[in-house]
Design an enzyme around this catalytic site. Structure first.
Site, PDB file in Angstrom:
ATOM      1  NE  ARG A   1      19.615   6.890  44.952  1.00  0.00           N
ATOM      2  CZ  ARG A   1      18.616   6.261  45.537  1.00  0.00           C
ATOM      3  NH1 ARG A   1      17.742   6.922  46.245  1.00  0.00           N
ATOM      4  NH2 ARG A   1      18.488   4.973  45.404  1.00  0.00           N
TER       5      ARG A   1
ATOM      6  CB  THR B   1      19.700  15.889  47.549  1.00  0.00           C
ATOM      7  OG1 THR B   1      20.577  15.210  46.635  1.00  0.00           O
ATOM      8  CG2 THR B   1      20.405  17.105  48.126  1.00  0.00           C
TER       9      THR B   1
ATOM     10  CG  ASP C   1      29.301  -3.274  44.750  1.00  0.00           C
ATOM     11  OD1 ASP C   1      30.210  -2.500  44.375  1.00  0.00           O
ATOM     12  OD2 ASP C   1      28.538  -3.027  45.697  1.00  0.00           O
TER      13      ASP C   1
ATOM     14  CG  ASP D   1      25.781  -2.296  43.434  1.00  0.00           C
ATOM     15  OD1 ASP D   1      26.432  -2.281  42.364  1.00  0.00           O
ATOM     16  OD2 ASP D   1      25.500  -1.257  44.057  1.00  0.00           O
TER      17      ASP D   1
HETATM   18  N1  URA Z   1      21.145  -0.813  41.155  1.00  0.00           N
HETATM   19  C1  URA Z   1      21.634  -2.062  41.250  1.00  0.00           C
HETATM   20  O1  URA Z   1      22.777  -2.324  40.880  1.00  0.00           O
HETATM   21  N2  URA Z   1      20.835  -3.021  41.750  1.00  0.00           N
HETATM   22  C2  URA Z   1      19.575  -2.787  42.160  1.00  0.00           C
HETATM   23  O2  URA Z   1      18.895  -3.707  42.608  1.00  0.00           O
HETATM   24  C3  URA Z   1      19.090  -1.459  42.056  1.00  0.00           C
HETATM   25  C4  URA Z   1      19.895  -0.493  41.555  1.00  0.00           C
END
Ligand code: URA
Length: 215
Positions: A110, A114, A209, A206
């Site tokens: 992302r 933008t 991660d 995430d």
């Molecule tokens: N991407 C992720 O890894 N976790 C989220 O909560 C939203 C998008």
């Protein structure tokens, strides 16, 4: 094999006691990356069966030790499209169930200015465009990446696509449903909402991660 509960026309929440147990381990912030990866793979394996119920088979002949018999083989192998990075965590479980599946990676990030998804890696298997496609992304959050990935697959000629997530936010489901109402969404949970940074609540943080240990 996991059971199914249909909530909306285009969304199927896959439910199974083991799925709920593995999902709980994913959500737990104390689950280390190596365990997270194993639980995610177990979830992918459980979800693969209901997701693949639509696959068509063709009759084949075999000879058993006793007599000839008619069996079945897949009419078309599916194409797995993991969205990098987090989607990689779903590949192994699906390939455990369908070892012959083709894997076509899709890199999206992302843009911070933008806020739009940018494709940095594509590898569309043109010879297989008529085959069923499974777009793999464990977190369906805003839906921005999913919509872009679906735009891309359709632009390349894919016509039979299913979106596989593990946790979905209502916002993401609505956005994908509005742009691609023909694409069924499979998920193991629909959470409450997104926070102001686009993370799912309660979610699991995430997913990239968490599985690769880059916290
Ligand atoms: N991407 C992720 O890894 N976790 C989220 O909560 C939203 C998008």
């Amino acid at each position: 094999m996991a059971g199914k509960v249909a909530l909306r026309q285009s969304m199927i929440v896959v439910d199974h006691p083991l799925l709920r147990v593995h999902l709980t381990r994913l959500r737990d912030r104390n689950t280390p990356a190596d365990q997270f990866r194993l639980h995610l793979t177990a979830i992918a394996r459980l979800m693969a069966y209901p997701v693949l119920e639509f696959l068509e088979t063709v009759p084949v002949s075999v000879v058993t030790p006793m007599a000839p018999a008619v069996g079945a083989e897949l009419a078309q192998v599916p194409i797995l499209v993991p969205v990098l990075r987090a989607g990689l965590g779903l590949v192994e479980g699906f390939r455990d169930v369908i070892p012959g599946a083709i894997v076509s990676h899709l890199g999206l990030y992302r843009d911070h200015h933008t806020l739009k998804p940018v494709r940095y890696y594509t590898n569309f298997p043109s010879a297989y465009r008529d085959h069923p496609f499974l777009l793999l992304d464990p977190m369906l959050a805003t839906g921005g990446s999913a919509v872009d990935a679906l735009d891309y697959l359709k632009d390349e000629g894919a016509r039979h696509i299913r979106l596989i997530s593990v946790i979905a936010a209502p916002e993401g489901v609505d956005r994908v449903g509005a742009s691609h109402p023909d694409v069924p969404i499979f998920t193991a949970a629909v959470d409450e909402r997104l926070n102001e940074s686009g993370y799912i609540l309660p979610g699991l943080g995430d997913a990239g991660d968490r599985q690769f240990g880059t916290l």
